[in-house]
Write a protein that holds these residues in place. Sequence first.
Motif, mmCIF file in Angstrom:
data_model
loop_
_atom_site.group_PDB
_atom_site.id
_atom_site.type_symbol
_atom_site.label_atom_id
_atom_site.label_comp_id
_atom_site.label_asym_id
_atom_site.label_seq_id
_atom_site.Cartn_x
_atom_site.Cartn_y
_atom_site.Cartn_z
ATOM 1 N N ALA A 26 40.053 -17.504 4.340
ATOM 2 C CA ALA A 26 41.210 -17.703 3.470
ATOM 3 C C ALA A 26 42.420 -16.938 3.944
ATOM 4 C CB ALA A 26 40.841 -17.291 2.042
ATOM 5 N N ALA A 27 42.195 -15.879 4.746
ATOM 6 C CA ALA A 27 43.336 -15.100 5.230
ATOM 7 C C ALA A 27 44.052 -15.802 6.366
ATOM 8 C CB ALA A 27 42.852 -13.717 5.700
ATOM 9 N N HIS A 28 43.418 -16.822 6.919
ATOM 10 C CA HIS A 28 44.012 -17.562 8.020
ATOM 11 C C HIS A 28 45.094 -18.460 7.453
ATOM 12 C CE1 HIS A 28 43.661 -19.114 12.184
ATOM 13 N NE2 HIS A 28 44.256 -20.160 11.647
ATOM 14 N N ARG A 29 46.318 -18.301 7.888
ATOM 15 C CA ARG A 29 47.421 -19.056 7.308
ATOM 16 C C ARG A 29 48.038 -19.980 8.357
ATOM 17 N NH1 ARG A 29 45.303 -18.126 3.402
ATOM 18 N NH2 ARG A 29 45.957 -16.855 1.656
ATOM 19 N N THR A 30 48.366 -21.177 7.939
ATOM 20 C CA THR A 30 49.035 -22.119 8.828
ATOM 21 C C THR A 30 50.466 -21.683 9.060
ATOM 22 O OG1 THR A 30 47.701 -23.915 7.967
ATOM 23 C CG2 THR A 30 49.753 -24.522 9.071
ATOM 24 N N ARG A 31 50.872 -21.732 10.344
ATOM 25 C CA ARG A 31 52.248 -21.389 10.666
ATOM 26 C C ARG A 31 53.133 -22.606 10.428
ATOM 27 N NH1 ARG A 31 51.573 -19.416 16.651
ATOM 28 N NH2 ARG A 31 49.988 -21.034 16.553
ATOM 29 N N ARG A 36 48.527 -26.540 17.536
ATOM 30 C CA ARG A 36 48.775 -25.105 17.701
ATOM 31 C C ARG A 36 49.649 -24.564 16.565
ATOM 32 N NH1 ARG A 36 47.939 -22.621 22.819
ATOM 33 N NH2 ARG A 36 46.951 -24.007 24.335
ATOM 34 N N ARG A 37 50.628 -25.365 16.142
ATOM 35 C CA ARG A 37 51.463 -24.935 15.023
ATOM 36 C C ARG A 37 50.650 -24.805 13.736
ATOM 37 N NH1 ARG A 37 55.214 -28.567 17.405
ATOM 38 N NH2 ARG A 37 54.681 -30.190 15.882
ATOM 39 N N ALA A 67 40.291 -32.061 19.207
ATOM 40 C CA ALA A 67 40.745 -32.300 20.575
ATOM 41 C C ALA A 67 42.035 -33.088 20.492
ATOM 42 C CB ALA A 67 39.697 -33.061 21.390
ATOM 43 N N ALA A 68 43.026 -32.689 21.246
ATOM 44 C CA ALA A 68 44.323 -33.356 21.214
ATOM 45 C C ALA A 68 44.350 -34.514 22.201
ATOM 46 C CB ALA A 68 45.434 -32.359 21.544
ATOM 47 N N ARG A 69 44.832 -35.679 21.727
ATOM 48 C CA ARG A 69 44.932 -36.849 22.600
ATOM 49 C C ARG A 69 46.137 -36.766 23.526
ATOM 50 N NH1 ARG A 69 44.391 -38.881 17.518
ATOM 51 N NH2 ARG A 69 46.557 -39.603 17.558
ATOM 52 N N THR A 70 47.176 -36.059 23.087
ATOM 53 C CA THR A 70 48.417 -35.978 23.848
ATOM 54 C C THR A 70 48.946 -34.545 23.808
ATOM 55 O OG1 THR A 70 49.822 -36.459 21.935
ATOM 56 C CG2 THR A 70 48.970 -38.366 23.200
ATOM 57 N N PRO A 71 49.838 -34.182 24.746
ATOM 58 C CA PRO A 71 50.448 -32.846 24.684
ATOM 59 C C PRO A 71 51.203 -32.599 23.379
ATOM 60 C CG PRO A 71 50.800 -33.836 26.842
ATOM 61 C CD PRO A 71 50.192 -34.908 25.979
ATOM 62 N N ALA A 72 51.867 -33.640 22.850
ATOM 63 C CA ALA A 72 52.597 -33.467 21.598
ATOM 64 C C ALA A 72 51.644 -33.139 20.456
ATOM 65 C CB ALA A 72 53.391 -34.733 21.282
ATOM 66 N N LEU A 73 50.483 -33.811 20.428
ATOM 67 C CA LEU A 73 49.504 -33.541 19.381
ATOM 68 C C LEU A 73 48.917 -32.144 19.557
ATOM 69 C CD1 LEU A 73 48.044 -34.599 16.924
ATOM 70 C CD2 LEU A 73 46.346 -35.651 18.426
ATOM 71 N N GLU A 74 48.732 -31.711 20.794
ATOM 72 C CA GLU A 74 48.220 -30.355 21.011
ATOM 73 C C GLU A 74 49.209 -29.323 20.476
ATOM 74 O OE1 GLU A 74 46.637 -27.359 24.541
ATOM 75 O OE2 GLU A 74 47.128 -29.444 24.998
ATOM 76 N N ARG A 75 50.497 -29.542 20.699
ATOM 77 C CA ARG A 75 51.503 -28.619 20.163
ATOM 78 C C ARG A 75 51.463 -28.597 18.638
ATOM 79 N NH1 ARG A 75 54.486 -30.915 24.491
ATOM 80 N NH2 ARG A 75 55.489 -32.410 23.074
ATOM 81 N N ALA A 76 51.251 -29.768 18.039
ATOM 82 C CA ALA A 76 51.157 -29.827 16.580
ATOM 83 C C ALA A 76 49.941 -29.057 16.083
ATOM 84 C CB ALA A 76 51.094 -31.283 16.134
#
Length: 238
Positions: free
Chosen positions: A232-237, A212-213, A201-210
Amino acid sequence: MSSPSPSLRPPASLRARWRDVPGYARLLQRRLSPPAATRISAVTGVLMWLLVLAFWQADGRLLGRGSAVLAVQGPRIRLRRRLAALGMLLAAALMLALLALGLGTAAALLAAVCGLPAALAGNSVAIAFGVLLVAEMARTLRGISSSVAVTRARRAHRRTGGTWWEVGQLAAAEDDPVSAGRLVHAALRQADTHGIGLVAAARTPALERAYRRLGFCPDPAHPPALIRLPGAAHRTRR
């Protein structure tokens, strides 16, 4: 890819070191807790974080790298670690009781020297100390407890199969983004290698954007929880 297993635990290479726990307590008090009203309140807040982090560390659920720290909920914990964590809580409760008793005794002696009612002074100081501890504990728990939505999301996804962990309390020193990035990416590699799904759960909008990335997306059934699918096929953007 390794098949999911309920016996999965955070690897030793990711777990925090005991010597870093006091520093993490000060960090989380500064970054996650509500602003302290007084110096005594700030010190008490650090003490509460220290007790919580020591419990998680004994439980094997506290991750750390450099100044960055992260807690997880969901991995299976060995019995000896559970017993160690329980023993630490009991020892902490005993220490707090002895501290309250010592403060009350000191106040009673001072009152007696000044010709004031000793018992009243001692009891008043001990009670005031207890009230302060309870108040700071409530503030700390509000800052560290996972939201109901995150816990429900993890349990719901776990019922459908696979291994799901909650992640939270991510923080790092303001001038040390490198440690935070290294800890997060190491944790994500571990999750992808073993097919672990993550809920946060994101505490702030900035953390939520992070988040999502990093591959998290909203869980429509449990807002505002964010999930990161296992595999394993799931890759971080990047």
